[in-house]
Motif scaffolding. Structure first.
Motif, PDB file in Angstrom:
ATOM      1  N   HIS A 138       4.578  12.412  -9.286  1.00 39.84           N
ATOM      2  CA  HIS A 138       4.639  11.679  -8.067  1.00 39.84           C
ATOM      3  C   HIS A 138       5.079  12.481  -6.966  1.00 39.84           C
ATOM      4  CE1 HIS A 138       5.397   7.875  -5.705  1.00 39.84           C
ATOM      5  NE2 HIS A 138       6.269   8.661  -5.215  1.00 39.84           N
ATOM      6  N   GLY A 147      -2.760   6.575  -7.938  1.00 37.79           N
ATOM      7  CA  GLY A 147      -2.514   5.455  -6.579  1.00 37.79           C
ATOM      8  C   GLY A 147      -1.972   6.117  -5.496  1.00 37.79           C
ATOM      9  N   GLU A 148      -2.147   5.608  -4.348  1.00 35.31           N
ATOM     10  CA  GLU A 148      -1.520   6.104  -2.988  1.00 35.31           C
ATOM     11  C   GLU A 148      -1.165   4.769  -2.271  1.00 35.31           C
ATOM     12  OE1 GLU A 148      -5.337   7.629  -0.601  1.00 35.31           O
ATOM     13  OE2 GLU A 148      -5.146   8.318  -2.788  1.00 35.31           O
ATOM     14  N   ALA A 149      -0.185   4.879  -1.323  1.00 31.79           N
ATOM     15  CA  ALA A 149       0.165   3.949  -0.576  1.00 31.79           C
ATOM     16  C   ALA A 149       1.094   4.614   0.506  1.00 31.79           C
ATOM     17  CB  ALA A 149       0.866   2.794  -1.321  1.00 31.79           C
ATOM     18  N   SER A 206       2.095   9.053  -3.396  1.00 35.58           N
ATOM     19  CA  SER A 206       1.162   9.167  -4.425  1.00 35.58           C
ATOM     20  C   SER A 206       1.362   9.460  -5.922  1.00 35.58           C
ATOM     21  CB  SER A 206       0.024  10.282  -3.962  1.00 35.58           C
ATOM     22  OG  SER A 206      -1.042  10.402  -4.928  1.00 35.58           O
ATOM     23  N   SER A 230       1.842   2.461  -5.106  1.00 38.64           N
ATOM     24  CA  SER A 230       1.169   3.460  -5.697  1.00 38.64           C
ATOM     25  C   SER A 230       1.384   3.538  -7.198  1.00 38.64           C
ATOM     26  CB  SER A 230       1.495   4.834  -5.141  1.00 38.64           C
ATOM     27  OG  SER A 230       2.788   5.357  -5.418  1.00 38.64           O
TER      28      SER A 230
END
Length: 387
Positions: free
Chosen positions: A365, A236-238, A378, A257
């Motif tokens: 992470h 996941g990424e944000a 991420s 994320s």
């Protein structure tokens, strides 16, 4: 489209040196590329996808030429220290889409001492530059703001932050390549010079030359290799923005994320045996642990106390190579080494003293940017081949 099981990490290599004045940036990239490919049992001629954020020349294109790569897919996504976790996710997605089968990801470079100082040249022309950089913001005082706010909101103490450095130093003593191998105590962290209140010098990461590389391959390629591979389970990424000048300094982009990565992987924080967590500063680790769901928001200080992060007996063994706080932080982008150590743990190749027994699920992470302003996170979930 989910990337769960769509790709495997077949090769991982970390440059053994922390000071490399006799190598160019391109040479460092080449050395780690060859190292990771050799680890996987592959060669440069097998690579058909290339990922890097090297900024010189035409970036990834320039380095692809230097390495002699004939690729059908290229990615130079830059999200700071989280870039290389983003690259693993993007490589897995490209492989799942049939764009490539053997993806090479490289990081290499020399230390950038200005990272904890002002860098107006990098901010020139950006929307925020004229509003922030001119007032003297630096990386370390930006993170100090987050630490002070967390202390105000939740009662977190400098002693609790120091426990994170103590755990990293405990692990680094078993890493012959770590820049700082001496164990330190909570008292020694608190007695080190104050850099930006409340962060002491030993709350801050090292800055080194170096690099690392990963080789991500399709399941079909993985089956042909005489090598233990690590399965990509989820990513996941944000970004996290300044919210129009009203940022909440007590959390990071990991709040978004992390859940995305866990959902794709089909696991929960309770399933994680080992975690590589970006440790630019001790406060980065504390907030990230909370944001990823390993404990309640505001309870990170209690979570890390009494050896909570020390492998193999702690609640959450973390950064068993010493991390950015003690081992290395090449080019001020430590996300690459977080993935490499997670791969070592899942393969059973970490230092024996810190190897997590029967490690099956690992989390890596990365954090990029500045925790009190704009940043990118991420989260990567990895598992053993049978996960």
């Amino acid at each position: 489209m989910s990337i769960r099981g769509a790709a495997f990490i077949a090769g991982a290599y970390e440059h053994p040196r922390r000071k490399i004045p006799d190598r160019s940036v391109a040479q460092i990239h080449a050395e780690v590329a060859v190292g990771a490919l050799a680890d996987a049992g592959l060669s440069l001629g097998d690579v058909d996808g290339y990922f890097t954020v090297e900024p010189h020349g035409l970036g990834a294109i320039t380095l692809a030429e230097y390495l002699g790569l004939n690729v059908s897919y290229i990615d130079s996504t830059l999200t700071g220290g989280s870039s290389y976790l983003v690259h693993v996710g993007h490589a897995a997605a490209a492989i799942a889409a049939g764009k490539c089968n053997v993806a090479l990801i490289t990081l290499g470079g020399h230390a950038r001492p200005a990272a904890h100082m002002r860098f107006p040249s990098r901010a020139a022309g950006t929307p925020h530059g004229a509003f922030e950089e001119v007032y003297g913001v630096t990386t370390v005082n930006n993170y100090a703001l987050a630490a002070r706010r967390h202390m105000y909101e939740f009662g977190t103490t400098s002693e609790q932050l120091a426990e994170i450095k103590v755990a990293a130093s405990h692990h680094a003593q078993f890493n012959p390549n770590a820049l700082l191998r001496d164990k330190v105590s909570v008292e020694e962290v608190l007695d080190s010079p104050m850099v930006a209140d409340p962060l002491h010098r030993l709350d801050c990461c090292v800055m080194t030359d170096g690099g690392g590389a990963l080789v991500v391959v399709s399941p079909a390629v993985a089956k042909t290799l005489d090598r233990t591979c690590v399965k990509v389970l989820g990513q996941g990424e944000a970004p996290k923005h300044t919210m129009n000048g009203r940022p909440d300094l007590t959390y990071t982009g990991a709040v978004w994320s992390g859940p995305r990565a866990f959902a794709e992987a089909g696991v929960t924080p309770a399933d994680v045996d080992y975690a590589s967590i970006y440790d630019s500063f001790t406060i980065t680790v504390l907030e990230t642990i909370e944001d990823l769901g390993f404990c309640e928001k505001g309870k990170g200080g209690d979570f890390v106390r009494d050896g909570g992060l020390i492998s193999p007996t702690g609640r959450l063994p973390f950064n068993t190579d010493g991390g950015g706080l003690c081992n290395n932080h090449p080019v001020n982008q430590g996300g690459m080494t977080k993935v490499i150590e997670a791969v070592r743990q899942l393969r059973g190749e970490a230092a024996p003293e810190v190897q997590v027994p029967d490690c099956r699920i690992a989390l890596a992470h990365g954090s990029g940017g500045r925790i009190s302003s704009r940043m990118g996170s991420s989260t990567l979930i990895l598992g053993r081949e049978d996960a």
